[in-house]
Design an enzyme around this catalytic site. Structure first.
Site, PDB file in Angstrom:
ATOM      1  N   HIS A 102      54.640  49.130 -56.331  1.00  0.00           N
ATOM      2  CA  HIS A 102      55.715  49.784 -57.078  1.00  0.00           C
ATOM      3  C   HIS A 102      56.210  48.977 -58.266  1.00  0.00           C
ATOM      4  CE1 HIS A 102      56.614  53.297 -54.518  1.00  0.00           C
ATOM      5  NE2 HIS A 102      56.230  52.537 -53.517  1.00  0.00           N
ATOM      6  N   LYS A 133      70.770  55.368 -62.660  1.00  0.00           N
ATOM      7  CA  LYS A 133      69.708  54.619 -61.993  1.00  0.00           C
ATOM      8  C   LYS A 133      70.219  53.199 -61.746  1.00  0.00           C
ATOM      9  CE  LYS A 133      67.142  55.598 -65.513  1.00  0.00           C
ATOM     10  NZ  LYS A 133      65.878  56.128 -65.029  1.00  0.00           N
ATOM     11  N   ARG A 134      69.450  52.433 -60.975  1.00  0.00           N
ATOM     12  CA  ARG A 134      69.799  51.044 -60.728  1.00  0.00           C
ATOM     13  C   ARG A 134      70.010  50.310 -62.059  1.00  0.00           C
ATOM     14  NH1 ARG A 134      65.995  46.945 -59.817  1.00  0.00           N
ATOM     15  NH2 ARG A 134      64.426  48.581 -59.776  1.00  0.00           N
ATOM     16  N   LYS A 189      65.588  48.552 -67.638  1.00  0.00           N
ATOM     17  CA  LYS A 189      65.903  49.977 -67.732  1.00  0.00           C
ATOM     18  C   LYS A 189      66.766  50.287 -68.953  1.00  0.00           C
ATOM     19  CE  LYS A 189      65.460  50.696 -62.738  1.00  0.00           C
ATOM     20  NZ  LYS A 189      64.353  51.675 -62.702  1.00  0.00           N
ATOM     21  N   THR A 230      61.596  58.369 -60.782  1.00  0.00           N
ATOM     22  CA  THR A 230      61.688  59.724 -60.236  1.00  0.00           C
ATOM     23  C   THR A 230      62.939  60.430 -60.741  1.00  0.00           C
ATOM     24  OG1 THR A 230      62.719  58.851 -58.208  1.00  0.00           O
ATOM     25  CG2 THR A 230      60.343  59.257 -58.157  1.00  0.00           C
ATOM     26  N   LYS A 264      63.649  64.458 -61.621  1.00  0.00           N
ATOM     27  CA  LYS A 264      64.769  65.260 -61.119  1.00  0.00           C
ATOM     28  C   LYS A 264      65.541  65.896 -62.265  1.00  0.00           C
ATOM     29  CE  LYS A 264      65.105  62.090 -57.244  1.00  0.00           C
ATOM     30  NZ  LYS A 264      65.241  60.644 -57.246  1.00  0.00           N
TER      31      LYS A 264
END
Length: 826
Positions: free
Chosen positions: A366, A556-557, A562, A663, A667
């Site tokens: 991952h 998100k985290r 990110k 993901t 969504k």
């Protein structure tokens, strides 16, 4: 014997039957009546009535697996972010209407009952949510599938925000009980730690190894039923809880030392107390490795017990009956554990045991981030799991020999591939998982390409064909049908309900992007979802969200790669433009949500910066008319189910080449949001599916960044030629923000000016220009709505049903086994 146990006959799935069952459960299971029952008691009684209707099908499913001697899949994951189960179980059971009517007759609502359920504290982020989607899809595909993990008593943490800063509090999600789980006191297995090894000769004169003087812990199973979508299949999520091998030291207790008497019990049961303890201190590292071995050992004991229930089994048959998938490196200790069980306990010779082991295991990677590729010091490994280190060292020795046979004299290659790093002496768990598995996969095309061409290039060359791609997916049952009933109903009214079982049918709505009446209904559904988000955020968090603004979401985290920071930099730039008199063409609410790891100082500082920017904007009467920054605390599955249906712009802006898949991007798009994103992770495949004209792509590619790194990337060059970028950085550490919080954010500005590891400066201008394109398109509602419809229509590929079916075909070699249990609407 079976005749002595007639099958229970539950009331029919009618409102009357549900009410009768509810009354029985409230009185005799919860122990309350209409005068004493609290809201949670009412929810619990209703949850029991749902579980009752799953039980018969659960038994039937497991019985058919046994009778058909089906090959089974065991999915090992340290996280299962399953969220709330009440609504999802009703959805898959097909009984929402009946339960809704029953609740209405009591003066209750399903929505209020659902709010009583706590999100299960069993995961942190995308890894755990993917595992939960796989559970749902495997059951819906009628695959013999078992999830295995740890029953954490406390989740990672409950996130509060105080003065703009993240504050962690215990997530005691089990304090009121969990009506979905079934304790299995008979499913109890010993797990060994510490001790030493000693060699002995068996009766044939062969040298064997025994692991002795160990400290033992008991693993006790808690099972949760996992229901497929209206197909009669109910699979199992089995979670292990640590139990002490002795309750307390009786001698200490009798001598009056009460505290010390129970210390062993408390220390033992800490193994399953908290999700992912902090690993920045030695004790945290030890506990985390304990957790990994604890659940891997218990799971393998359970798997082998089930395998040996059929008489006459031969070990060569194990891969024909068992497929074990390692969800990331966390369960990879299962590889040497299976070798220990086969070689030490069942006296299988090494070569045969290794062949069996490799054919049983598959490994999903991952991450390509070096810091996320787990490794353990051999000193810790040796002290905690002495026999396993010996086995790992033998695996390592044989691997290096095989490398030198395949690539003679290439000792550098052998060192790079070693399971035990010859330089640091650390056990590389990803290398162990690769060499111990017959199949290794990435989770998006770009991610898999990077694994094969860079991170694990040596392994791909040694094992041609072992690596493959399995692009992640999400379950549309929870992430469209369940969380977005308005849009789902609109789709069903337009094309029928076949899409509920075959998500390729979603493509049938694409021609309706040209239908003005349908577009108007689509916009109304989105507006309703935005209004629902407004009411939810105000009620739960006291946060005001204007549904008349564009809802721009990055949920998100919190992590530097990110690039929540790039998003914030854009917001500051917009603020400056408003201050300079440039009135925006659209009003925007920038919605952030996500947790930062407690020890991740920079991520926590980014959260504080987000709040500081929001405060700065709110203090300006002109800016606050057009901009709003909102941070939703304690982001989890239930919050996501409110946010994604309302989301209009989906921020998927990670540094190219660093996001394995993502993901959240799926969504959001499945709920009609348009993506602003880099060509990273699954964004690339989403772009291929929905079309570049229906997304907003910007920034450097992974190949571009490779060139920049090799040329010596210098953020100062970008800052020097972009006055707006320079002003944003000055605002962070010299301007208004520094005036509000003197010196607090200087480290952020310095990290960008001096290093900019994640290329914020290189992508700043393209990002702003991309948002300008998005704003221009939003001003044409008919265009925007048509793009939104096409996003949903073309997202069927990203169903986790497709992903799981690919694993079943290519990795696990398993077939659907339809349940013999009936699935009629009683």
């Amino acid at each position: 014997m079976k005749n002595l146990f007639p099958k229970p006959q539950h009331e029919k799935l009618t409102p009357e039957g549900v009410l009768d069952s509810f009354t029985q459960r409230l009185h005799y299971s919860v122990g309350k009546d209409e005068h004493t029952a609290r809201d949670f008691d009412l929810f619990t009684a209703f949850a029991y009535t749902v579980r009752d209707r799953l039980m018969e099908r659960w038994f039937a499913t497991q019985d058919v697996y046994y009778q058909k001697d089906a090959k089974r899949v065991y999915y090992l994951s340290l996280e299962f972010l399953i969220g709330r189960l009440f609504g999802n179980n009703l959805l898959n059971l097909g009984s929402v209407d009946e339960y809704g009517e029953a609740a209405r007759r009591l003066g209750l609502s399903l929505a209020n009952l659902e709010e009583q359920e706590w999100d299960a504290g069993l995961g942190n982020g995308g890894l755990g949510r993917l595992a939960a989607c796989f559970l749902d899809s495997a059951a819906s595909l009628a695959l013999p599938f078992y999830g295995y993990g740890i029953r954490y008593e406390y989740g990672i943490f409950h996130q509060h925000v105080q003065d703009g800063m993240q504050v962690e509090a215990p997530d005691n999600w089990l304090r009121l009980g969990n009506p979905w789980e079934v304790p299995r006191t008979d499913a109890l297995f010993p797990v060994k730690f510490y001790g030493r090894t000693e060699a002995y000769e068996d009766e044939t004169g062969f040298e064997r190894i025994d692991w002795v003087d160990t400290q033992d812990v008991w693993a006790m199973a808690y099972d949760t039923p996992v229901i497929g979508f209206r197909n009669g299949t109910v699979n199992t999520l089995r979670l292990w809880a640590a139990r002490s091998s002795r309750e307390f030291d009786l001698l200490r207790f009798n001598s009056g030392d009460y505290v010390r008497a129970v210390e062993d019990k408390t220390a033992t049961e800490n193994i399953s107390k908290v999700l992912y303890p902090s690993d920045d201190v030695y004790a945290g590292k030890e506990l985390r490795l304990k957790q990994q071995y604890f659940f891997a050992s218990a799971t393998l004991q359970d798997v082998i017990r089930r395998f040996l229930k059929k008489e006459g089994r031969r070990w060569e048959e194990l891969p024909d009956q068992v497929a074990i998938q390692l969800n990331d490196t966390h369960p990879s200790i299962a590889v040497p554990e299976l070798m220990r069980v086969l070689v030490d306990l069942h006296r299988v010779d090494w070569e045969k045991a290794w062949s069996v082991t490799q054919r049983v295991f598959g490994y999903t990677n991952h991450t390509i981030l070096a810091e996320a590729l787990e490794s353990w010091p051999t000193e810790l490994f040796s002290r905690l799991l002495p026999r396993h280190l010996q086995i790992v060292q033998e695996i390592d020795r044989r691997l290096r020999a095989a490398v030198l046979v395949a690539f003679p004299d290439d000792t550098d290659r052998a060192r790079r591939m070693a399971v035990v790093d010859p330089d640091s002496g650390r056990v590389r768990m990803s290398h162990l998982a690769i060499v111990g598995s017959h199949a290794v996969n990435g989770v998006a095309k770009l991610h898999t390409q990077i694994l094969k061409s860079s991170v694990f290039r040596d392994f791909d060359q040694l094992y041609p064909g072992k690596f493959s791609n399995k692009t992640n997916g999400i379950t549309p049952r929870r992430w469209l049908l369940g969380c977005n009933p308005g849009l789902s109903s609109l789709i069903t009214d337009a094309i029928g309900n076949r899409w509920l079982r075959n998500f390729e049918e979603l493509r049938s709505i694409e021609p309706l992007a040209g239908d003005a009446a349908f577009r108007e209904k689509w916009r109304q559904a989105k507006l309703t979802n935005k209004q629902n988000l407004m009411r939810w955020s105000e009620a739960l968090h006291g946060l005001s969200i204007d549904p008349e603004t564009v809802i721009d979401c990055q949920v998100k985290r919190i992590h530097e790669y990110k690039r929540q920071l790039l998003n914030v930099m854009h917001v500051i730039a917009l603020y400056h433009r408003i201050r300079d008199g440039a009135i925006p063409t659209i009003k925007r609410t920038f919605l952030f949500a996500g947790k930062a790891a407690p020890s991740y100082t920079m991520a926590k500082l980014i959260i504080r910066l987000i709040h500081a920017v929001g405060k700065m904007i709110d203090a300006d009467p002109v800016a606050r008319e057009f901009l709003r920054v909102v941070f939703i605390p304690n982001y989890g599955v239930s919050a996501a189910e409110k946010i994604f249906p309302a989301c209009e712009i989906s921020e998927q802006i990670s540094t190219a080449g660093m996001e394995a898949s993502g993901t959240g991007n799926m969504k959001a798009a499945l709920n009609g949001a348009l993506t602003v994103g880099t060509m990273d992770g699954a964004n690339i495949e989403i772009c291929d599916a929905v079309g570049v004209d229906n997304m907003f792509i910007f920034g450097s590619t992974a190949a571009d960044l490779t060139v920049m790194r090799s040329a010596g990337y210098d953020p100062a060059l970008f800052i020097a030629r972009d006055a707006e970028l320079a002003r944003v950085l000055d605002t962070i550490d010299k301007g208004e923000l520094d005036a509000l919080y003197p010196g607090v954010f200087k480290v952020i500005a310095d990290s960008i000016r001096n290093r900019d590891t994640f290329f914020h400066c290189a992508d700043f201008r393209p990002y702003l220009e991309c948002h300008e394109r998005a704003a221009a398109d939003y001003l044409t509602p008919e265009l925007w709505t048509a793009m939104s419809i096409r996003n949903v229509a073309r997202m069927s590929y990203f169903s986790s049903d497709r992903t799981v079916a690919e694993y079943a075909r290519d990795v696990w070699d398993v077939e659907p086994v339809p349940s013999s249990g009936s699935w009629t609407r009683e």
